[in-house]
Design a protein around this motif. Structure first.
Motif, PDB file in Angstrom:
ATOM      1  N   ILE A  35     -76.891  17.027   9.159  1.00  0.00           N
ATOM      2  CA  ILE A  35     -75.809  17.148   8.174  1.00  0.00           C
ATOM      3  C   ILE A  35     -74.496  16.636   8.754  1.00  0.00           C
ATOM      4  CG2 ILE A  35     -74.413  18.777   6.841  1.00  0.00           C
ATOM      5  CD1 ILE A  35     -76.894  20.554   6.626  1.00  0.00           C
ATOM      6  N   GLY A  36     -74.275  16.918  10.053  1.00  0.00           N
ATOM      7  CA  GLY A  36     -73.036  16.493  10.697  1.00  0.00           C
ATOM      8  C   GLY A  36     -72.885  14.989  10.758  1.00  0.00           C
ATOM      9  N   GLY A  37     -74.002  14.265  10.761  1.00  0.00           N
ATOM     10  CA  GLY A  37     -73.970  12.816  10.686  1.00  0.00           C
ATOM     11  C   GLY A  37     -73.519  12.089  11.931  1.00  0.00           C
ATOM     12  N   ASP A  38     -73.268  12.815  13.009  1.00  0.00           N
ATOM     13  CA  ASP A  38     -72.822  12.195  14.262  1.00  0.00           C
ATOM     14  C   ASP A  38     -74.013  12.125  15.205  1.00  0.00           C
ATOM     15  OD1 ASP A  38     -71.619  11.313  16.541  1.00  0.00           O
ATOM     16  OD2 ASP A  38     -70.135  12.928  16.690  1.00  0.00           O
ATOM     17  N   THR A  83     -64.403  15.383   6.909  1.00  0.00           N
ATOM     18  CA  THR A  83     -64.736  14.527   8.041  1.00  0.00           C
ATOM     19  C   THR A  83     -63.685  14.557   9.137  1.00  0.00           C
ATOM     20  OG1 THR A  83     -63.647  12.553   7.143  1.00  0.00           O
ATOM     21  CG2 THR A  83     -65.928  12.978   6.457  1.00  0.00           C
ATOM     22  N   GLY A  84     -64.174  14.351  10.367  1.00  0.00           N
ATOM     23  CA  GLY A  84     -63.277  14.245  11.502  1.00  0.00           C
ATOM     24  C   GLY A  84     -62.460  12.971  11.477  1.00  0.00           C
ATOM     25  N   ALA A  85     -62.960  11.946  10.798  1.00  0.00           N
ATOM     26  CA  ALA A  85     -62.199  10.701  10.686  1.00  0.00           C
ATOM     27  C   ALA A  85     -60.915  10.931   9.913  1.00  0.00           C
ATOM     28  CB  ALA A  85     -63.047   9.639   9.992  1.00  0.00           C
ATOM     29  N   ASP A  86     -60.983  11.785   8.887  1.00  0.00           N
ATOM     30  CA  ASP A  86     -59.797  12.102   8.090  1.00  0.00           C
ATOM     31  C   ASP A  86     -58.898  13.130   8.777  1.00  0.00           C
ATOM     32  OD1 ASP A  86     -60.580  10.394   6.060  1.00  0.00           O
ATOM     33  OD2 ASP A  86     -61.728  11.960   5.026  1.00  0.00           O
ATOM     34  N   ASN A  87     -59.509  13.977   9.618  1.00  0.00           N
ATOM     35  CA  ASN A  87     -58.728  15.037  10.267  1.00  0.00           C
ATOM     36  C   ASN A  87     -59.250  15.274  11.682  1.00  0.00           C
ATOM     37  OD1 ASN A  87     -57.190  17.250  10.961  1.00  0.00           O
ATOM     38  ND2 ASN A  87     -58.267  18.675   9.629  1.00  0.00           N
ATOM     39  N   ILE A 139     -61.726  22.931  16.825  1.00  0.00           N
ATOM     40  CA  ILE A 139     -61.690  21.765  15.946  1.00  0.00           C
ATOM     41  C   ILE A 139     -61.286  22.208  14.547  1.00  0.00           C
ATOM     42  CG2 ILE A 139     -63.045  19.887  14.947  1.00  0.00           C
ATOM     43  CD1 ILE A 139     -64.875  20.076  17.414  1.00  0.00           C
ATOM     44  N   GLN A 140     -60.211  21.648  14.022  1.00  0.00           N
ATOM     45  CA  GLN A 140     -59.686  22.124  12.748  1.00  0.00           C
ATOM     46  C   GLN A 140     -60.642  21.890  11.583  1.00  0.00           C
ATOM     47  OE1 GLN A 140     -56.147  20.195  11.092  1.00  0.00           O
ATOM     48  NE2 GLN A 140     -55.360  22.198  10.451  1.00  0.00           N
ATOM     49  N   VAL A 141     -61.308  20.752  11.557  1.00  0.00           N
ATOM     50  CA  VAL A 141     -62.089  20.384  10.388  1.00  0.00           C
ATOM     51  C   VAL A 141     -63.293  21.296  10.151  1.00  0.00           C
ATOM     52  CG1 VAL A 141     -63.635  18.735  11.532  1.00  0.00           C
ATOM     53  CG2 VAL A 141     -63.008  18.388   9.133  1.00  0.00           C
ATOM     54  N   LEU A 191     -63.934  11.547  19.482  1.00  0.00           N
ATOM     55  CA  LEU A 191     -64.913  12.639  19.460  1.00  0.00           C
ATOM     56  C   LEU A 191     -65.341  12.990  18.038  1.00  0.00           C
ATOM     57  CD1 LEU A 191     -66.422  14.864  21.084  1.00  0.00           C
ATOM     58  CD2 LEU A 191     -64.389  16.301  20.787  1.00  0.00           C
ATOM     59  N   LEU A 192     -64.441  12.794  17.061  1.00  0.00           N
ATOM     60  CA  LEU A 192     -64.683  13.310  15.714  1.00  0.00           C
ATOM     61  C   LEU A 192     -64.841  12.237  14.643  1.00  0.00           C
ATOM     62  CD1 LEU A 192     -62.078  16.239  15.829  1.00  0.00           C
ATOM     63  CD2 LEU A 192     -64.556  16.412  16.077  1.00  0.00           C
ATOM     64  N   SER A 193     -64.722  10.972  15.001  1.00  0.00           N
ATOM     65  CA  SER A 193     -64.687   9.921  13.988  1.00  0.00           C
ATOM     66  C   SER A 193     -65.945   9.862  13.129  1.00  0.00           C
ATOM     67  CB  SER A 193     -64.446   8.554  14.647  1.00  0.00           C
ATOM     68  OG  SER A 193     -65.489   8.271  15.574  1.00  0.00           O
ATOM     69  N   ASN A 194     -67.099  10.217  13.687  1.00  0.00           N
ATOM     70  CA  ASN A 194     -68.358  10.145  12.935  1.00  0.00           C
ATOM     71  C   ASN A 194     -68.855  11.504  12.449  1.00  0.00           C
ATOM     72  OD1 ASN A 194     -68.670   7.302  13.355  1.00  0.00           O
ATOM     73  ND2 ASN A 194     -69.318   7.757  15.458  1.00  0.00           N
ATOM     74  N   TYR A 195     -68.058  12.547  12.647  1.00  0.00           N
ATOM     75  CA  TYR A 195     -68.524  13.908  12.387  1.00  0.00           C
ATOM     76  C   TYR A 195     -68.098  14.402  11.008  1.00  0.00           C
ATOM     77  CZ  TYR A 195     -69.302  18.920  12.961  1.00  0.00           C
ATOM     78  OH  TYR A 195     -69.723  20.207  12.791  1.00  0.00           O
ATOM     79  N   ARG A 196     -69.008  15.124  10.375  1.00  0.00           N
ATOM     80  CA  ARG A 196     -68.743  15.723   9.073  1.00  0.00           C
ATOM     81  C   ARG A 196     -69.065  17.215   9.162  1.00  0.00           C
ATOM     82  NH1 ARG A 196     -71.693  12.586   6.454  1.00  0.00           N
ATOM     83  NH2 ARG A 196     -73.628  13.806   6.503  1.00  0.00           N
ATOM     84  N   SER A 197     -68.158  18.075   8.716  1.00  0.00           N
ATOM     85  CA  SER A 197     -68.378  19.516   8.779  1.00  0.00           C
ATOM     86  C   SER A 197     -69.572  19.926   7.926  1.00  0.00           C
ATOM     87  CB  SER A 197     -67.141  20.280   8.300  1.00  0.00           C
ATOM     88  OG  SER A 197     -67.445  21.664   8.130  1.00  0.00           O
ATOM     89  N   PRO A 198     -70.537  20.658   8.474  1.00  0.00           N
ATOM     90  CA  PRO A 198     -71.670  21.132   7.668  1.00  0.00           C
ATOM     91  C   PRO A 198     -71.267  22.232   6.694  1.00  0.00           C
ATOM     92  CG  PRO A 198     -71.797  22.032   9.879  1.00  0.00           C
ATOM     93  CD  PRO A 198     -70.657  21.058   9.885  1.00  0.00           C
TER      94      PRO A 198
END
Length: 381
Positions: free
Chosen positions: A338-341, A203-207, A234-236, A191-198
């Motif tokens: 911005i989220g990139g997903d 990134t969700g890939a890191d966390n 979602i923590q990130v 769910l989070l591998s391609n997501y980046r917090s705005p």
């Protein structure tokens, strides 16, 4: 963020428990609740007058007078519903022709003289001044006050033994308490591998960590129910995925109440406390559970991975279907980019992240609540 009228704080956004508790205690001291027959209510200069509801003690004895309230928009909504006056027309009369407002309300109150209503209000700090009319409700509406609901929720959480984090919102429509436990966590890499917090760029890939939680809401002015709705945090990015289809909901319906100002007895308060406390314990057992979270993540991921090939068109379709404003649509599109997903899950992330930025508690709650619905719509676009 807070908002106040006549010294009464009515709204708050992203406050802690002590702050919310203090607001509710101050509100409690100013509350007016009475079951009144239509024959004792009248509209004068756009205000509601309740005859004989105010008592004054002086050397001459006890005298009675009208208790006067300026109706809120919610209260006008109740007047519209109970008296059958179209809501837009009532709003137009209040804004443009208050004499017609009085004539219409009084005319329909006269035809409803055999009916009784529950009027909720706040009295003014200044003796004899106009208070706030909060709601006009059925005389069968069972009140669970926000302060009692919050007390009961905290008792249920304490009895569960679970360590939790809490954040709170308050509006004229509802109290919103978001609860999550960092002890109950899972991973959602798909769910989070391609997501980046705005907000932070993390990134969700890191966390890919998510926490179990739920949202408790209670309405004092006619929302009709208090609810416990599971939410995965979602923590990130601190986005909340609200699982509205799994909500525990209790409608505020009770026996018809006798006419007069309502003084709630300790037995009534205890019954309300016991009810909400037990439901809070049920919510903790059901929603703050790793297996529950893992199951729901799998369900979400089934649709979240659908690619969004036409971002602008998809966001337009989702936001128009969910009736977001143009400004909200633009903000969601910006967060999506911005989220990139570039998936349906990315649309959900954008909706729930924008919800965090909204200053209005109701708008934020409503937007956050449809995040998963937004994902489902994007998956079909």
């Amino acid at each position: 963020m807070t908002s106040a009228i006549d010294g009464i704080q009515l709204t708050a956004r992203n406050v802690d428990l002590p702050t919310l508790g203090g607001i509710l205690e101050r509100q409690q001291a100013r509350k007016f609740d009475a079951v009144v027959p239509a024959s004792r209510v009248s509209a004068i200069h756009g205000n509601l007058h309740v005859s004989g509801a105010r008592t004054t003690l002086s050397l001459d004895g006890v005298t009675t007078s009208d208790q006067i309230f300026r109706p809120s928009d919610i209260c006008d909504g109740g007047i519209s519903e109970k008296l059958g006056i179209p809501r837009q027309y009532l709003r137009k009369m209040r804004e443009q022709a208050v004499d017609l407002y009085d004539a219409n309300v009084n005319g329909w109150l006269l035809r409803a003289e055999d009916k009784k209503y529950l009027l909720r209000g706040f009295t003014s700090d200044d003796d004899g001044e106009i208070g706030i009319g909060r709601a006009l409700l059925s005389d069968g509406y069972r009140i669970i006050d926000n302060l009692d609901g919050l007390t009961a929720l905290l008792r249920g959480l304490r009895d569960s033994g679970m360590k939790v984090t809490v954040s709170c919102d308050l509006s004229e429509r509802r109290m919103i308490v978001r609860v999550h436990s960092e002890e109950i966590r899972s991973l959602a890499p798909a769910l989070l591998s391609n997501y980046r917090s705005p907000f932070t760029g993390k990134t969700g890939a890191d966390n890919p960590v998510v926490f179990a939680g739920f949202v408790f809401t209670n309405g004092e002015t006619g929302g009709g129910a208090h609810t416990f709705t599971p939410q995965i945090k979602i923590q990130v990015c601190n986005n909340g995925m609200t699982l509205t289809r799994d909500a525990l909901r209790a409608v505020h319906l009770g026996a018809r109440m006798d006419e007069g100002i309502i003084r709630w007895g300790e037995d009534t308060k205890k019954a309300n406390l016991d009810l909400v406390s037990k439901q809070a314990r049920d919510a903790v057992r059901t929603f703050l559970d790793v297996k529950f979270v893992e199951k729901k993540i799998i369900e979400i991921e089934e649709k979240a991975g659908r690619k969004v090939s036409k971002p602008k068109e998809t966001i337009e379709f989702v936001t128009s279907t969910l009736r977001f404003t143009e400004a909200e649509r633009e903000a969601i599109f910006e967060h999506f980019i911005i989220g990139g997903d570039l998936t349906a899950g990315g649309v959900m992330h954008a909706v729930t992240s924008v919800a965090q930025t909204l200053p209005d508690p109701d708008a934020a709650y409503d937007m956050e609540s449809v995040g998963i619905r937004a994902m489902e719509l994007a998956a079909t676009a």
